[in-house]
Write an enzyme that holds these catalytic residues in place. Sequence first.
Site, PDB file in Angstrom:
ATOM      1  N   GLY A  82      48.271  36.958  54.019  1.00 48.31           N
ATOM      2  CA  GLY A  82      47.512  35.834  54.572  1.00 48.31           C
ATOM      3  C   GLY A  82      48.286  35.072  55.636  1.00 48.31           C
ATOM      4  O   GLY A  82      47.775  34.797  56.727  1.00 48.31           O
ATOM      5  N   LYS A  93      45.399  27.007  40.611  1.00 49.35           N
ATOM      6  CA  LYS A  93      44.015  27.451  40.864  1.00 49.35           C
ATOM      7  C   LYS A  93      43.289  27.677  39.541  1.00 49.35           C
ATOM      8  O   LYS A  93      42.153  27.240  39.364  1.00 49.35           O
ATOM      9  CB  LYS A  93      44.024  28.788  41.620  1.00 49.35           C
ATOM     10  CG  LYS A  93      44.370  28.720  43.084  1.00 49.35           C
ATOM     11  CD  LYS A  93      44.073  30.093  43.684  1.00 49.35           C
ATOM     12  CE  LYS A  93      44.793  30.343  44.972  1.00 49.35           C
ATOM     13  NZ  LYS A  93      44.656  31.712  45.460  1.00 49.35           N
TER      14      LYS A  93
END
Length: 541
Positions: free
Chosen positions: A268, A505
């Site tokens: 990413g 998360k």
Amino acid sequence: MSALREKAAWQALQAHSQELATQHLRDMFAADPGRAERYRADAAGWRLDYARHRINDQTLEHLFALARECGLEARRDAMFAGEKVNTTEQRAALHIALRAPARKVIKVDGANVVPEVHAVLKRMREFANAVREGSWLGFTGRPIRNIVNIGIGGSDLGPVMAYEALRHYTDRKLTVRFVSNVDYTDFAEAVHDLRPDETLFIVASKTFTTLETMTNAHSARDWLMKAASGDKGAVAKHFVALSTNAKAVEEFGISTQQMYGFWDWVGGRYSMDSSIGLSTMIAIGPDAFAELLAGFHAMDEHFRTAPLERNLPVIMGLLGVWYTDFFGAETQAVLPYEQYLKRFPAYLQQLTMESNGKHVTIGGAHVDYATGPVYWGEPGTNGQHSFYQLIHQGTRLIPCDFVGFGQSLNPYGRHHDLLLANMIAQAEALAMGKTLEQVQAEGIDESLAPHRVFEGNRPSSLLLADRLAPHTLGALIALYEHIVFTQAAIWDINPFDQWGVELGKQLALRVVDEIESPRKALNHDSATNAAITWYRKARRK
Ligand code: F6P
């Protein structure tokens, strides 16, 4: 003791650092007139001036010996050869293939990936041209004028930074905005003055599952649908996806024809020159985007081929190790004297800290040395009137990277001379300081004198290029990518995974469920229970 600490070069550096701890840069410069010339290296349009570091020739010898003992060259070659250097995810880390010329052959699992890279670039170019020429039309037949990139982390920070950095080169007829935060305010403010029928959403997400991005993408679709009276056909005209997950893209309602793919071997935070760069390409045009990639590639080639002693990423990476592990430095400041680079420190935070914020070696052993420092910074001269005080007179050692250009893209009067004079003066002041004798000679009152002393001996690098352009920017970013790689090789950590973002998360999903089901029993620690209980009430007031 870890294998790293046992290395001969590490131990030599340990002993050597004791000697250097007592030496002042003032004396080092006075004793060595050739210092500025010797501690300088050039690559891909950039000059690195590293004379203001607390090093001498012996330090560098030990640092390069450490790099060799840690197998830096072999590790680098393995990355460039497409080996699965991201061991915890069993993936190659081949961002260098994203900017390789079409003739190169770079294989993953025996297959050359370069043709696929160029096939996607070609599709991106066609689409970017259609938008730029005004031939890509929205659902009412009006041309697209607004581009909103929805993404987060690597799917946001690179594109935002590049857009800001290269704003001078952008098509000013287009409005380009970025939405990343799950806070709806981010979306609301980004679109509040935009016409839906002139707005293109680029949903950028490698996984196409990221909570923030998918939440924002759904809200964007609702926003469009409201304006298009629910006409689902409008989605095809107003949404494109940048992702590796074709299935999830289709499930969202974007056809794969409107999807620009990339591959699991692109991390990413290393993805801004994959299809994730589509907003950049639309903003600056395909030719300038090609120059950006060429800049990355020029630095890649330098890193791959230059001897360690003349290799910019290697030198800077090793200097970082020197301060982190032998001087206890905990942070690294990055100070661009260029307004267009205002988002560069934020971009570097993900690149460096998500990569090298690791506590175990590749083999899984807990490290017994410090790894990645905290990166932070602001453009000069703004920072001078805020946090530089601490760098000059505080109690912490903060190595600084100053970034400056010979020419301004907006020359006017004395502005650029003043800007650059400040950058050069700061580096001088940090290194040389001001002694008590110098303060006294100025006739400063005895009681005030200690407050006016600058100890100096604060290290910094100057990174200099002629002007900010797509090529120089690409080379600068690749420089930092390879600094990160160099340091990871020394620390024997994996710079390509990011397991550390997972726990928060997972817990957030549990907490949101508990918030939205107020009768659910809470079984967290008492502080977490109290915070959820507070919010359950507060959201209803
Ligand atoms: O924050 C973790 C992370 O996985 C980053 O590494 C990544 O850049 C970001 O989330 C966004 O991920 P994606 O592109 O899959 O939406």
